[in-house]
Design an enzyme around this catalytic site. Structure first.
Site, mmCIF file in Angstrom:
data_model
loop_
_atom_site.group_PDB
_atom_site.id
_atom_site.type_symbol
_atom_site.label_atom_id
_atom_site.label_comp_id
_atom_site.label_asym_id
_atom_site.label_seq_id
_atom_site.Cartn_x
_atom_site.Cartn_y
_atom_site.Cartn_z
ATOM 1 N N ASP A 194 -8.962 8.947 4.542
ATOM 2 C CA ASP A 194 -9.673 8.165 3.873
ATOM 3 C C ASP A 194 -10.629 7.674 4.022
ATOM 4 O O ASP A 194 -9.814 6.018 3.489
ATOM 5 C CB ASP A 194 -7.808 7.740 2.889
ATOM 6 C CG ASP A 194 -7.037 7.825 2.189
ATOM 7 O OD1 ASP A 194 -8.426 6.844 1.031
ATOM 8 O OD2 ASP A 194 -6.539 5.798 1.367
ATOM 9 N N GLY B 182 1.477 -1.606 0.094
ATOM 10 C CA GLY B 182 -0.372 -0.288 0.174
ATOM 11 C C GLY B 182 1.227 1.131 0.232
ATOM 12 O O GLY B 182 1.943 1.050 -0.483
ATOM 13 N N GLY B 183 0.324 2.560 0.793
ATOM 14 C CA GLY B 183 0.983 3.481 0.393
ATOM 15 C C GLY B 183 1.833 3.095 1.025
ATOM 16 O O GLY B 183 3.192 4.497 0.673
ATOM 17 N N TYR B 184 2.673 2.771 2.612
ATOM 18 C CA TYR B 184 4.062 3.372 2.740
ATOM 19 C C TYR B 184 4.972 2.251 2.537
ATOM 20 O O TYR B 184 5.995 2.200 2.615
ATOM 21 C CB TYR B 184 3.442 2.236 4.478
ATOM 22 C CG TYR B 184 3.426 3.527 5.354
ATOM 23 C CD1 TYR B 184 3.877 4.470 5.607
ATOM 24 C CD2 TYR B 184 1.989 3.965 5.330
ATOM 25 C CE1 TYR B 184 3.802 5.143 6.338
ATOM 26 C CE2 TYR B 184 1.455 4.859 6.078
ATOM 27 C CZ TYR B 184 1.733 5.827 6.110
ATOM 28 O OH TYR B 184 2.053 7.391 7.271
ATOM 29 N N GLY B 185 4.344 1.094 1.593
ATOM 30 C CA GLY B 185 5.509 -0.232 1.430
ATOM 31 C C GLY B 185 4.383 -1.795 1.575
ATOM 32 O O GLY B 185 3.632 -1.083 1.120
ATOM 33 N N VAL C 86 3.305 -4.893 2.933
ATOM 34 C CA VAL C 86 2.455 -5.899 4.216
ATOM 35 C C VAL C 86 2.865 -6.645 4.605
ATOM 36 O O VAL C 86 2.480 -7.965 4.094
ATOM 37 C CB VAL C 86 1.422 -4.966 4.230
ATOM 38 C CG1 VAL C 86 0.666 -6.024 5.931
ATOM 39 C CG2 VAL C 86 0.806 -3.687 4.243
HETATM 40 P P1 ADP Z 1 -3.309 1.176 1.714
HETATM 41 O O1 ADP Z 1 -1.853 2.327 1.727
HETATM 42 O O2 ADP Z 1 -3.342 1.087 0.145
HETATM 43 O O3 ADP Z 1 -4.683 1.163 2.037
HETATM 44 P P2 ADP Z 1 -2.457 -0.853 4.167
HETATM 45 O O4 ADP Z 1 -0.626 -0.377 3.108
HETATM 46 O O5 ADP Z 1 -2.817 -0.445 4.370
HETATM 47 O O6 ADP Z 1 -2.676 -0.160 2.193
HETATM 48 O O7 ADP Z 1 -2.346 -2.094 3.468
HETATM 49 C C1 ADP Z 1 -2.049 -2.729 2.226
HETATM 50 C C2 ADP Z 1 -3.386 -4.576 2.211
HETATM 51 O O8 ADP Z 1 -2.449 -5.529 3.557
HETATM 52 C C3 ADP Z 1 -4.155 -3.796 2.592
HETATM 53 O O9 ADP Z 1 -5.275 -4.136 1.351
HETATM 54 C C4 ADP Z 1 -4.627 -5.766 3.228
HETATM 55 O O10 ADP Z 1 -4.764 -6.992 2.483
HETATM 56 C C5 ADP Z 1 -3.360 -5.472 4.150
HETATM 57 N N1 ADP Z 1 -3.101 -5.477 5.302
HETATM 58 C C6 ADP Z 1 -3.198 -3.797 5.983
HETATM 59 N N2 ADP Z 1 -3.039 -4.124 7.683
HETATM 60 C C7 ADP Z 1 -3.092 -5.498 7.485
HETATM 61 C C8 ADP Z 1 -3.384 -6.117 8.932
HETATM 62 N N3 ADP Z 1 -3.740 -5.163 10.504
HETATM 63 N N4 ADP Z 1 -4.509 -7.026 9.006
HETATM 64 C C9 ADP Z 1 -4.472 -7.671 8.163
HETATM 65 N N5 ADP Z 1 -3.970 -7.448 6.704
HETATM 66 C C10 ADP Z 1 -3.733 -6.043 6.808
#
Ligand code: ADP
Length: 289
Positions: free
Chosen positions: A136, A21-24, A26
């Site tokens: 968001d 996602g936005g940060y990198g 996960v």
């Molecule tokens: P974005 O910046 O696009 O919102 P994130 O970086 O928050 O995306 O997360 C990317 C993906 O990682 C999410 O769509 C989800 O599938 C997974 N994810 C993020 N946080 C969690 C969490 N706490 N538990 C399980 N899956 C997660």
């Protein structure tokens, strides 16, 4: 520590990556004590965003609520930036709505998810000190835990606001389709921008489609359908997720749609607050639950 996080994800292996996602990227990991966590690892490119990263940490370490994804810890070692969150085993609301996660999304479940998310957001707006505007709200930022409790995630775009008047921010952030038109035009950010996004999310809960599908905006489509037909039940029929099509007779269904439409009023002052939304959803759940 860095070494522990590295070990818990098998050296940040592809197999342990759950998203990006936005940060990198996960990753899923298990930290000592056995807690399963989601580790957000910042990309090198976002390193200059160190300030943004610290802001997110400061926000999250202060905020605890049943309907908010909890920050378990963070790590700033060896040039790395990582945020450690509680793991949400049932993924994003978007995955559930698109049928990817295999969760049966009946009407009651959708109502509960709406109510849970609204409570998390109300907490940010009214009880966090100072208040937090999420900025968001969208279906990929609503995560579901093992009990299918909805939790609001990703405060990456949030900024602390100390004045109730709202302030002019330098840049409009958010996601197309969920973005408050008034905020977009005036750059005046208030909690009502989240209310708008939440209204779009409510419409997404009944149609199961992303807010812009084939170039069409869900908000406009729903308004058009209702204008063309006096009876909501029939007017909306073609837009609804087939799974809940037979639920339109529920008295709460109409109230749910009306509530969503009030949230997406063009003028922020015509929208309810998130705590109004919580109260309304509680009443709907009582009548339809
Ligand atoms: P974005 O910046 O696009 O919102 P994130 O970086 O928050 O995306 O997360 C990317 C993906 O990682 C999410 O769509 C989800 O599938 C997974 N994810 C993020 N946080 C969690 C969490 N706490 N538990 C399980 N899956 C997660």
């Amino acid at each position: 520590s860095y070494d522990e996080l590295k070990k818990s994800t098998s050296n940040f292996s592809q197999a342990n990556q759950i998203g990006s996602g936005g940060y990198g990227k996960v990753y899923k990991g298990t930290v000592s004590g056995g807690q399963v966590v989601a580790i957000k690892r910042a990309q090198k490119a976002s390193m200059q965003g160190g300030h943004e990263f610290k802001t997110e940490i400061e926000l999250l370490s202060r905020v605890h609520h049943k309907n908010l994804v909890g920050l378990v810890g963070f790590c700033f070692e060896q040039g790395e930036q990582m945020l450690v969150y509680e793991f949400m085993s049932n993924g994003t609301l978007r995955d559930s709505l698109s049928g990817k996660s295999g969760i049966h999304m009946d009407w009651k479940r959708r109502l509960r998810i709406a109510l849970g998310s609204a409570r998390g957001l109300t907490y940010l707006h009214e009880l966090a000190d100072p208040p937090i505007i999420h900025r968001d709200i969208k279906a990929t930022n609503i995560l579901l835990d093992e009990n299918l409790t909805a939790k609001v995630a990703d405060f990456g775009l949030s900024k602390l606001i100390s004045d109730a008047e709202g302030h002019v921010s330098t840049q409009v952030k958010g996601t197309m389709g969920y973005l408050d038109p008034e905020y977009y035009m005036t750059q005046q950010l208030t909690d009502k921008s989240d209310v708008y996004s939440f209204g779009v999310l409510m419409l997404e809960l009944v149609t199961a489609k992303p807010p812009i599908t084939k170039g069409k905006y869900i908000v406009r489509e729903v308004r058009l359908a209702l204008d063309q037909n006096d009876d909501e039940e029939y007017g909306l029929r073609d837009l609804l997720d087939p799974t809940i099509k037979n639920m339109t007779y529920m008295t709460g269904f109409k109230r749910f749609i009306q509530l969503a439409l009030r949230c997406v009023e063009d003028s922020a002052s015509d929208r309810p607050t998130m705590s109004d939304v919580v109260k309304a959803l509680e009443n709907i759940l009582i009548s339809d639950g």
